[in-house]
Design a protein around this motif. Structure first.
Motif, PDB file in Angstrom:
ATOM      1  N   SER A 242       0.836  -1.203   0.000  1.00  0.00           N
ATOM      2  CA  SER A 242       0.000   0.000   0.000  1.00  0.00           C
ATOM      3  C   SER A 242       0.865   1.244   0.000  1.00  0.00           C
ATOM      4  CB  SER A 242      -0.943   0.005   1.202  1.00  0.00           C
ATOM      5  OG  SER A 242      -0.204  -0.025   2.406  1.00  0.00           O
ATOM      6  N   GLN A 243       0.326   2.298  -0.604  1.00  0.00           N
ATOM      7  CA  GLN A 243       1.039   3.564  -0.669  1.00  0.00           C
ATOM      8  C   GLN A 243       0.082   4.679  -0.267  1.00  0.00           C
ATOM      9  OE1 GLN A 243       3.053   2.369  -4.887  1.00  0.00           O
ATOM     10  NE2 GLN A 243       3.319   4.505  -4.309  1.00  0.00           N
TER      11      GLN A 243
ATOM     12  N   PRO B 163      15.266   8.155   0.594  1.00  0.00           N
ATOM     13  CA  PRO B 163      14.446   7.060   1.108  1.00  0.00           C
ATOM     14  C   PRO B 163      14.773   6.809   2.575  1.00  0.00           C
ATOM     15  CG  PRO B 163      16.305   6.188  -0.109  1.00  0.00           C
ATOM     16  CD  PRO B 163      16.444   7.681  -0.142  1.00  0.00           C
ATOM     17  N   LYS B 164      13.769   6.276   3.269  1.00  0.00           N
ATOM     18  CA  LYS B 164      13.987   5.897   4.666  1.00  0.00           C
ATOM     19  C   LYS B 164      13.204   4.618   4.938  1.00  0.00           C
ATOM     20  CE  LYS B 164      15.244  10.097   7.158  1.00  0.00           C
ATOM     21  NZ  LYS B 164      15.527  10.913   5.982  1.00  0.00           N
ATOM     22  N   SER B 165      13.857   3.682   5.598  1.00  0.00           N
ATOM     23  CA  SER B 165      13.208   2.420   5.924  1.00  0.00           C
ATOM     24  C   SER B 165      13.241   2.231   7.432  1.00  0.00           C
ATOM     25  CB  SER B 165      13.917   1.261   5.230  1.00  0.00           C
ATOM     26  OG  SER B 165      13.260   0.040   5.496  1.00  0.00           O
ATOM     27  N   PRO B 166      12.173   2.600   8.135  1.00  0.00           N
ATOM     28  CA  PRO B 166      12.169   2.474   9.597  1.00  0.00           C
ATOM     29  C   PRO B 166      12.129   1.030  10.064  1.00  0.00           C
ATOM     30  CG  PRO B 166      10.035   3.228   8.786  1.00  0.00           C
ATOM     31  CD  PRO B 166      10.959   3.222   7.614  1.00  0.00           C
ATOM     32  N   ASP B 167      11.568   0.153   9.249  1.00  0.00           N
ATOM     33  CA  ASP B 167      11.567  -1.271   9.532  1.00  0.00           C
ATOM     34  C   ASP B 167      11.384  -2.008   8.223  1.00  0.00           C
ATOM     35  OD1 ASP B 167       8.467  -0.430  10.845  1.00  0.00           O
ATOM     36  OD2 ASP B 167       8.656  -1.634   9.016  1.00  0.00           O
ATOM     37  N   LYS B 168      11.430  -3.329   8.288  1.00  0.00           N
ATOM     38  CA  LYS B 168      11.441  -4.126   7.058  1.00  0.00           C
ATOM     39  C   LYS B 168      10.157  -3.970   6.247  1.00  0.00           C
ATOM     40  CE  LYS B 168      11.319  -8.732   6.884  1.00  0.00           C
ATOM     41  NZ  LYS B 168      11.673 -10.175   7.002  1.00  0.00           N
ATOM     42  N   ALA B 169       9.079  -3.588   6.903  1.00  0.00           N
ATOM     43  CA  ALA B 169       7.796  -3.515   6.219  1.00  0.00           C
ATOM     44  C   ALA B 169       7.502  -2.155   5.600  1.00  0.00           C
ATOM     45  CB  ALA B 169       6.670  -3.876   7.193  1.00  0.00           C
ATOM     46  N   HIS B 170       8.352  -1.179   5.860  1.00  0.00           N
ATOM     47  CA  HIS B 170       8.080   0.183   5.405  1.00  0.00           C
ATOM     48  C   HIS B 170       9.269   0.767   4.646  1.00  0.00           C
ATOM     49  CE1 HIS B 170       5.230  -0.336   8.766  1.00  0.00           C
ATOM     50  NE2 HIS B 170       4.469   0.524   8.098  1.00  0.00           N
TER      51      HIS B 170
ATOM     52  N   SER C 247       7.767  -4.717  -3.545  1.00  0.00           N
ATOM     53  CA  SER C 247       8.499  -5.560  -2.610  1.00  0.00           C
ATOM     54  C   SER C 247       8.709  -6.936  -3.218  1.00  0.00           C
ATOM     55  CB  SER C 247       7.767  -5.665  -1.267  1.00  0.00           C
ATOM     56  OG  SER C 247       6.605  -6.472  -1.387  1.00  0.00           O
ATOM     57  N   ARG C 248       9.696  -7.636  -2.678  1.00  0.00           N
ATOM     58  CA  ARG C 248      10.053  -8.958  -3.192  1.00  0.00           C
ATOM     59  C   ARG C 248      10.568  -9.805  -2.047  1.00  0.00           C
ATOM     60  NH1 ARG C 248      14.608 -11.622  -4.909  1.00  0.00           N
ATOM     61  NH2 ARG C 248      15.942  -9.907  -4.227  1.00  0.00           N
ATOM     62  N   PRO C 249      10.209 -11.077  -2.024  1.00  0.00           N
ATOM     63  CA  PRO C 249      10.758 -11.944  -0.989  1.00  0.00           C
ATOM     64  C   PRO C 249      12.250 -12.160  -1.185  1.00  0.00           C
ATOM     65  CG  PRO C 249       9.148 -13.130  -2.335  1.00  0.00           C
ATOM     66  CD  PRO C 249       9.305 -11.773  -2.930  1.00  0.00           C
TER      67      PRO C 249
ATOM     68  N   ASN D  44       2.684  -5.912   3.704  1.00  0.00           N
ATOM     69  CA  ASN D  44       2.337  -6.876   4.758  1.00  0.00           C
ATOM     70  C   ASN D  44       2.609  -8.306   4.305  1.00  0.00           C
ATOM     71  OD1 ASN D  44       0.285  -7.357   2.968  1.00  0.00           O
ATOM     72  ND2 ASN D  44      -1.375  -6.687   4.304  1.00  0.00           N
ATOM     73  N   LEU D  45       3.559  -8.453   3.384  1.00  0.00           N
ATOM     74  CA  LEU D  45       3.887  -9.755   2.825  1.00  0.00           C
ATOM     75  C   LEU D  45       5.076 -10.414   3.496  1.00  0.00           C
ATOM     76  CD1 LEU D  45       3.509  -8.629  -0.892  1.00  0.00           C
ATOM     77  CD2 LEU D  45       1.905 -10.076   0.385  1.00  0.00           C
TER      78      LEU D  45
END
Lengths: 113, 114
Positions: free
Chosen positions: A5-6, A66-73, A93-95, A26-27
């Protein structure tokens, strides 16, 4: 449940402003991306993060951070917006491991006036 | 480095006719190839992908593509076009680095005529 989601979906702003676009997945994927789609629909990679670590930083003006506060964001902040920044920005996103499919968000349509 | 060339920025077919969208790639390593579809004002949806194994790949909505290494091609086909197939189609190849970012072709706009 939306996988990637964006927010926001649409963003109209004036030149010189600073804005942020947020992306959440959320994957449970390890790797996230930002792509830019220009007015001719050409798609190009901007950034990639793996487990919160920046691994790709293409030739993008340093006004983009860019900023990634955690793996999901993975968020995208843009300073001093210019007319040429008008585009659609896609998060994906990609596994990790051998899986190669990237899943895309719905896009954020940015218009700089 | 990888690159993708999509021949024909616009393709028009009649409803019920064969759809053929062309994609050629360049890659220094064995490629992973993808076709994505983008409907107006929406995100990208995976149609199909080739990684390893069978070179004829079947995807969603009746689409398929064949990986031909000798021709460095990955053309997308559908036997019978439907009005709902009208969209932008993108061929893409992954990079060889750990990020596996996608390098896209310039896209093909498919129009389906009644």
């Amino acid at each position: 449940d939306t996988a990637v989601s964006q927010t926001p979906k649409y963003l109209v702003t004036q030149m010189g402003n600073d804005k942020s676009i947020k992306c959440e997945q959320n994957l449970g994927h390890d790797t996230m991306y930002w792509y830019k789609q220009d007015s001719k629909k050409f798609l190009k990679i901007m950034f990639s993060y793996n487990n919160k670590e920046l691994i790709i930083n293409e030739t993008v003006p340093n006004r983009f951070s860019p900023k990634s506060p955690d793996k999901a964001h993975l968020n995208l902040h843009i300073n001093s917006l210019e007319l040429g920044d008008s585009a659609v920005y896609f998060c994906a996103s990609r596994p990790g491991g051998p899986q190669e499919t990237q899943y895309f968000g719905p896009g954020t349509r940015l218009l700089v006036l | 480095a990888q690159s993708v060339t999509q021949l024909g920025s616009h393709v028009s077919v009649s409803e019920g006719a064969l759809v053929l969208l062309r994609c050629n790639y360049s890659s220094s390593v064995p490629p992973y190839l993808f076709w994505y579809v983008q409907y107006p004002n929406q995100g990208l949806q995976l149609l199909l992908k080739y990684t390893t194994g069978a070179t004829l790949v079947k995807g969603i909505n009746g689409f398929e593509a064949e990986f031909k290494k000798s021709e460095t091609s990955f053309h997308l086909t559908k036997p019978s076009a439907h009005m709902s197939d009208a969209a932008e189609y993108f061929c893409a190849v992954t990079g060889s680095g750990s990020a596996r970012q996608l390098t896209f072709g310039s896209g093909t706009q498919l129009t389906v005529l009644p």
